[in-house]
Design a protein around this motif. Structure first.
Motif, mmCIF file in Angstrom:
data_model
loop_
_atom_site.group_PDB
_atom_site.id
_atom_site.type_symbol
_atom_site.label_atom_id
_atom_site.label_comp_id
_atom_site.label_asym_id
_atom_site.label_seq_id
_atom_site.Cartn_x
_atom_site.Cartn_y
_atom_site.Cartn_z
ATOM 1 N N ASN A 141 14.504 5.642 -2.667
ATOM 2 C CA ASN A 141 14.392 4.444 -3.360
ATOM 3 C C ASN A 141 13.515 3.417 -2.586
ATOM 4 O O ASN A 141 13.881 2.317 -2.087
ATOM 5 C CB ASN A 141 15.912 3.770 -3.684
ATOM 6 C CG ASN A 141 16.668 4.692 -4.339
ATOM 7 O OD1 ASN A 141 15.962 5.198 -5.494
ATOM 8 N ND2 ASN A 141 17.859 4.933 -4.080
ATOM 9 N N PRO A 142 12.205 3.781 -2.226
ATOM 10 C CA PRO A 142 11.303 2.904 -1.656
ATOM 11 C C PRO A 142 11.050 1.310 -2.445
ATOM 12 O O PRO A 142 11.074 1.711 -3.673
ATOM 13 C CB PRO A 142 10.274 3.654 -1.452
ATOM 14 C CG PRO A 142 10.114 4.482 -2.299
ATOM 15 C CD PRO A 142 11.749 4.746 -2.796
ATOM 16 N N ALA A 143 10.947 0.563 -1.523
ATOM 17 C CA ALA A 143 10.401 -0.727 -2.499
ATOM 18 C C ALA A 143 8.929 -0.595 -2.768
ATOM 19 O O ALA A 143 8.261 -0.277 -2.146
ATOM 20 C CB ALA A 143 10.645 -2.096 -1.421
ATOM 21 N N PRO A 144 8.615 -0.943 -4.379
ATOM 22 C CA PRO A 144 7.478 -1.041 -4.449
ATOM 23 C C PRO A 144 6.409 -1.990 -4.052
ATOM 24 O O PRO A 144 7.022 -2.867 -4.178
ATOM 25 C CB PRO A 144 7.544 -0.934 -6.221
ATOM 26 C CG PRO A 144 9.177 -0.854 -6.582
ATOM 27 C CD PRO A 144 9.770 -1.226 -5.225
ATOM 28 N N VAL A 145 5.353 -1.666 -3.863
ATOM 29 C CA VAL A 145 4.340 -2.661 -3.252
ATOM 30 C C VAL A 145 3.345 -2.642 -4.695
ATOM 31 O O VAL A 145 2.626 -1.529 -4.432
ATOM 32 C CB VAL A 145 3.594 -2.322 -2.065
ATOM 33 C CG1 VAL A 145 2.600 -3.411 -1.865
ATOM 34 C CG2 VAL A 145 4.648 -2.451 -0.654
ATOM 35 N N ILE A 146 3.427 -3.379 -5.529
ATOM 36 C CA ILE A 146 2.544 -3.563 -6.582
ATOM 37 C C ILE A 146 1.218 -4.162 -6.158
ATOM 38 O O ILE A 146 1.473 -5.354 -5.804
ATOM 39 C CB ILE A 146 3.306 -4.048 -8.013
ATOM 40 C CG1 ILE A 146 4.593 -3.335 -8.268
ATOM 41 C CG2 ILE A 146 2.313 -4.268 -9.133
ATOM 42 C CD1 ILE A 146 5.436 -4.026 -9.207
ATOM 43 N N ALA A 147 0.075 -3.465 -6.499
ATOM 44 C CA ALA A 147 -1.251 -4.247 -5.984
ATOM 45 C C ALA A 147 -2.198 -4.283 -7.105
ATOM 46 O O ALA A 147 -2.969 -3.271 -7.475
ATOM 47 C CB ALA A 147 -1.806 -3.333 -4.879
ATOM 48 N N PRO A 148 -2.343 -5.497 -8.123
ATOM 49 C CA PRO A 148 -3.195 -5.704 -8.830
ATOM 50 C C PRO A 148 -4.695 -5.777 -8.229
ATOM 51 O O PRO A 148 -4.723 -6.387 -7.343
ATOM 52 C CB PRO A 148 -2.960 -6.929 -9.681
ATOM 53 C CG PRO A 148 -1.512 -7.079 -9.072
ATOM 54 C CD PRO A 148 -1.579 -6.616 -7.918
ATOM 55 N N HIS A 149 -5.802 -5.197 -8.761
ATOM 56 C CA HIS A 149 -7.054 -5.127 -7.912
ATOM 57 C C HIS A 149 -7.754 -6.219 -8.573
ATOM 58 O O HIS A 149 -7.598 -7.138 -9.503
ATOM 59 C CB HIS A 149 -7.532 -4.069 -8.167
ATOM 60 C CG HIS A 149 -7.910 -3.555 -9.573
ATOM 61 N ND1 HIS A 149 -9.081 -4.101 -10.424
ATOM 62 C CD2 HIS A 149 -7.224 -2.571 -10.531
ATOM 63 C CE1 HIS A 149 -9.111 -3.274 -11.717
ATOM 64 N NE2 HIS A 149 -8.011 -2.681 -11.740
ATOM 65 N N CYS A 150 -9.128 -6.384 -7.766
ATOM 66 C CA CYS A 150 -10.091 -7.596 -8.292
ATOM 67 C C CYS A 150 -10.643 -6.962 -9.484
ATOM 68 O O CYS A 150 -10.905 -5.664 -9.846
ATOM 69 C CB CYS A 150 -10.858 -7.913 -6.897
ATOM 70 S SG CYS A 150 -12.108 -6.695 -6.486
ATOM 71 N N SER A 151 -11.558 -8.189 -10.108
ATOM 72 C CA SER A 151 -12.425 -7.683 -11.050
ATOM 73 C C SER A 151 -13.482 -6.910 -10.711
ATOM 74 O O SER A 151 -13.974 -7.099 -9.496
ATOM 75 C CB SER A 151 -12.930 -8.961 -11.999
ATOM 76 O OG SER A 151 -13.342 -9.933 -11.043
ATOM 77 N N GLY A 152 -13.969 -5.913 -11.433
ATOM 78 C CA GLY A 152 -15.134 -5.071 -10.957
ATOM 79 C C GLY A 152 -14.697 -3.820 -10.025
ATOM 80 O O GLY A 152 -15.553 -3.158 -9.532
ATOM 81 N N ALA A 153 -13.443 -3.795 -9.694
ATOM 82 C CA ALA A 153 -12.809 -2.653 -9.004
ATOM 83 C C ALA A 153 -11.813 -1.720 -9.854
ATOM 84 O O ALA A 153 -11.883 -1.893 -10.865
ATOM 85 C CB ALA A 153 -12.070 -3.330 -7.761
ATOM 86 N N ALA A 154 -11.003 -1.160 -9.178
ATOM 87 C CA ALA A 154 -10.225 -0.138 -9.722
ATOM 88 C C ALA A 154 -8.889 -0.069 -8.865
ATOM 89 O O ALA A 154 -9.195 -0.444 -7.681
ATOM 90 C CB ALA A 154 -10.642 0.993 -10.146
ATOM 91 N N ALA A 155 -7.874 0.505 -9.160
ATOM 92 C CA ALA A 155 -6.888 0.879 -8.396
ATOM 93 C C ALA A 155 -7.101 1.576 -7.003
ATOM 94 O O ALA A 155 -6.615 1.288 -6.084
ATOM 95 C CB ALA A 155 -5.933 1.884 -8.925
ATOM 96 N N GLY A 156 -8.323 2.153 -6.894
ATOM 97 C CA GLY A 156 -8.700 2.615 -5.676
ATOM 98 C C GLY A 156 -9.088 1.683 -4.579
ATOM 99 O O GLY A 156 -9.203 2.371 -3.445
#
Length: 176
Positions: free
Chosen positions: A12-27
């Motif tokens: 049960n690790p705590a999620p670190v949710i990371a929305p990316h910047c425009s022009g990028a992707a999750a990578g």
């Protein structure tokens, strides 16, 4: 497609949710995600316009709520408080999620959020900057469907005349 780059060893690790910047992707979060310890799990989401999510359907005018819907959904599915880290446009998504789910965060981190809506509150200088952006080729292109012109204007607004220095494949992604 949600991308998870870090597989923690704790239950049960705590999620670190990371929305990316425009022009990028999750990578964009692959490298920063390597520094998380075993108590956290990185959840990086592809937002609208990325290969995995496809273009906006056009069913109505696109809003920040549309961009943030996937992030809010992940927060809702988490069984614990989450950490939210947003960069640039991803910072705007994070701010939206904070308004929608204010009691669900262990931490909220914003890196250069482009919260244009706050310009109105800054007085004359902020309103002038907002008017400049709204009158730009970027806004016009988004409204008229000249997505190539909008992308060029957007990149050059933030980075001088940087469009011509971008790889053709990146230009295509930004235009889409």
């Amino acid at each position: 497609m949600d991308m998870q780059f870090h597989n923690p060893t704790t239950a049960n690790p705590a999620p670190v949710i990371a929305p990316h910047c425009s022009g990028a992707a999750a990578g964009q979060w692959r490298q920063p995600g390597t520094v998380l310890d075993a108590r956290c799990q990185l959840v990086a989401l592809d937002h609208g316009g990325c290969d995995s999510s496809g273009p906006w359907s056009g069913v109505h005018a696109f809003t920040l709520a549309d961009e943030g819907a996937r992030t809010v959904e992940v927060i809702d599915c988490a069984g614990c408080k989450v950490h939210l880290v947003g960069h640039s446009c991803g910072g705007d998504v994070a701010l939206h999620a904070d308004v929608e789910r204010a009691n669900r965060f262990a931490n909220l981190v914003l890196n250069k959020p482009s919260a244009f809506q706050l310009l109105k509150e800054m007085g004359a200088r902020g309103i002038a900057a907002l008017a400049e952006m709204l009158a730009s080729k970027t806004a016009e292109g988004m409204i008229t469907g000249d997505y190539s012109g909008a992308a060029i204007s957007f990149v050059d607004y933030w980075g001088g005349r940087a469009w011509t220095a971008l790889r053709l494949s990146l230009q295509a992604v930004l235009t889409r």
